[in-house]
Structures are given as structure tokens and as C-alpha cells.
Design an enzyme around this catalytic site. Sequence first.
Site, PDB file in Angstrom:
ATOM      1  CB  SER A  33      -0.940  -0.039   1.215  1.00 43.21           C
ATOM      2  OG  SER A  33      -1.936   0.955   1.093  1.00 43.21           O
ATOM      3  CG  ASN A  34      -0.417   4.683  -1.148  1.00 46.61           C
ATOM      4  OD1 ASN A  34      -1.064   5.456  -0.447  1.00 46.61           O
ATOM      5  ND2 ASN A  34      -0.948   4.062  -2.198  1.00 46.61           N
ATOM      6  CE1 TYR A  35       4.611   5.138   5.296  1.00 45.40           C
ATOM      7  CE2 TYR A  35       5.806   6.021   3.409  1.00 45.40           C
ATOM      8  CZ  TYR A  35       5.774   5.254   4.560  1.00 45.40           C
ATOM      9  OH  TYR A  35       6.901   4.606   4.955  1.00 45.40           O
ATOM     10  CB  ALA A 100      -2.499   7.391  -2.886  1.00 47.48           C
TER      11      ALA A 100
END
Length: 224
Positions: A33-35, A100
Site C-alpha cells: 500500500s502507501n502512506y 493514491a
Amino acid sequence: GAAAMPAGALAGRTVLVTAGPTVEPIDAVRYISNYSSGKMGYSIAEAAAAAGARVVLVSGPVSLPAPAGVQVVPVKTARDMLAAASEVFPVADAAIFSAAVADLRPANPADRKLKKGRDDAALANVPLTENPDILATLAATKRPGQYVVGFAAETNDVLMNAHAKLVKKNADMIVANQVGDGLAFGTDNNEVWLVTEGDDVLLPLMSKRDVAQRLVEVVAAHLG
Ligand code: CTP
Ligand code: CA
């Protein structure tokens, strides 16, 4: 601020917003995943609803409450997000793609937990495959009068990359910002460029809520 926009500037309009990260399973307990915190997209959904729109917020996993008056459709993967957004896009007057999205996903996720020892090779080598581009896929079907906004998170060459994305993804506007080094992700404030085929407009550093408000005003003005 709110005073600049008449109440109900988006009354009768349907607005699609994507927000948050996507999560892409590696196995039953792990993911890529991402932030992304989702704050920007949730603020946009909230501002659009306050302006009178019917808002559908297709959201990856975040720890934010549903904004008042907004229909939240929770999703996990990019493919789920595309499927959910595809349901709404044809009837949306405006679509704002702030999610995102993970660009890549594990090609062959395991449906059980991979174990050290037994699955060392699989844990050390996770083949990835490209996710669909949700914005580009849906904007390719854009009708006259629909207004499509994308985002661009860049560490360098912000405006050049944003203009390239504007054209490549068939968006009407790209909201571009610099990321990395504590900027943008998870913070409450953001300094963004509004990039269109006309002049680039720099919004000074302001809260994500104020960026959202400005964006909703711009979208309302374009819808007329
Ligand atoms: N986007 C999307 N689906 C994807 C990737 C991106 O809908 N699979 C959307 C984002 O929501 C955003 C815009 O496209 O509105 C730009 O996302 P970004 O990650 O900045 O661009 P990419 O095209 O993925 O290029 P890169 O990450 O290599 O800069
Ligand atoms: Ca990307």
C-alpha cells in the site's frame, strides 16, 4: 473560503470522489500500500456535499469518519475501486480522483499466510503486475460537460509531470503537489498547483479543507 461560494453551488449535481490508498494483498495477512491518509479526498467530498451535491466517495481503507451527507463505498484493491467508480462515473457531473492507487499489485496473492521456512522463496520474490489506471480508464469515456480532476504527487518536476498527466489521462485539471520529506502525505496542509490547459495557478499553503473548498468552487464554476 465559504463566503466566496453561494450555498448550493452544486445543488442537483452528482460528484464522484476517489480517496485514500488502495491495498493489494500479498497473502492472507500482508499487503502492498502507501502512506495516503485520505484527508484530501474526504475534505473534497465534505465540501462538495456542503455545496449541495450528491456525493459518492469511493474510499480505500482510512481511519476517517464518513463526511456528513456523503455516500461512502469502501473498497480495498485498485480493481475494486475501478469497479465501484465505474458504477457512478456515467451519472457523475464531476469526478475527482484523489486516491493514491497502488500502481502495482502482487500477481499471484496467496489465500493463506506465507510461512518462513516453508515459503521462503515466495516471500523473497513477489512478482508484481500493473493495476488499471482508474482515472485514465474512466476519463477516456468522458462525455461533454463532465468535469474530471486528477491529482499528481511528484517529488520533482511537478508542473512538467502534471501537464503530461493532464494530457495522457484526458483530465480537465490536475491538482499537483510536491511529495516526500514530510510534505503532503498525512499532513493537514497542502500547497498545490491547479494545472489546466490554461495558466497554472498556485494556491498558497493552506489547509486541505481550504484546498477542497477552492476546488469545489472551481468545479462548480466549470459546471455553470
Ligand atoms: N490514478 C488512478 N489509477 C491508478 C494510478 C493513478 O486513478 N492506477 C490517478 C490518481 O488518483 C491521480 C492521478 O491518477 O488522480 C495521478 O496519480 P499518480 O500516482 O500521481 O500518477 P501515475 O499515473 O500513477 O504515475 P506515477 O505514479 O508514475 O507518477
Ligand atoms: Ca502512481
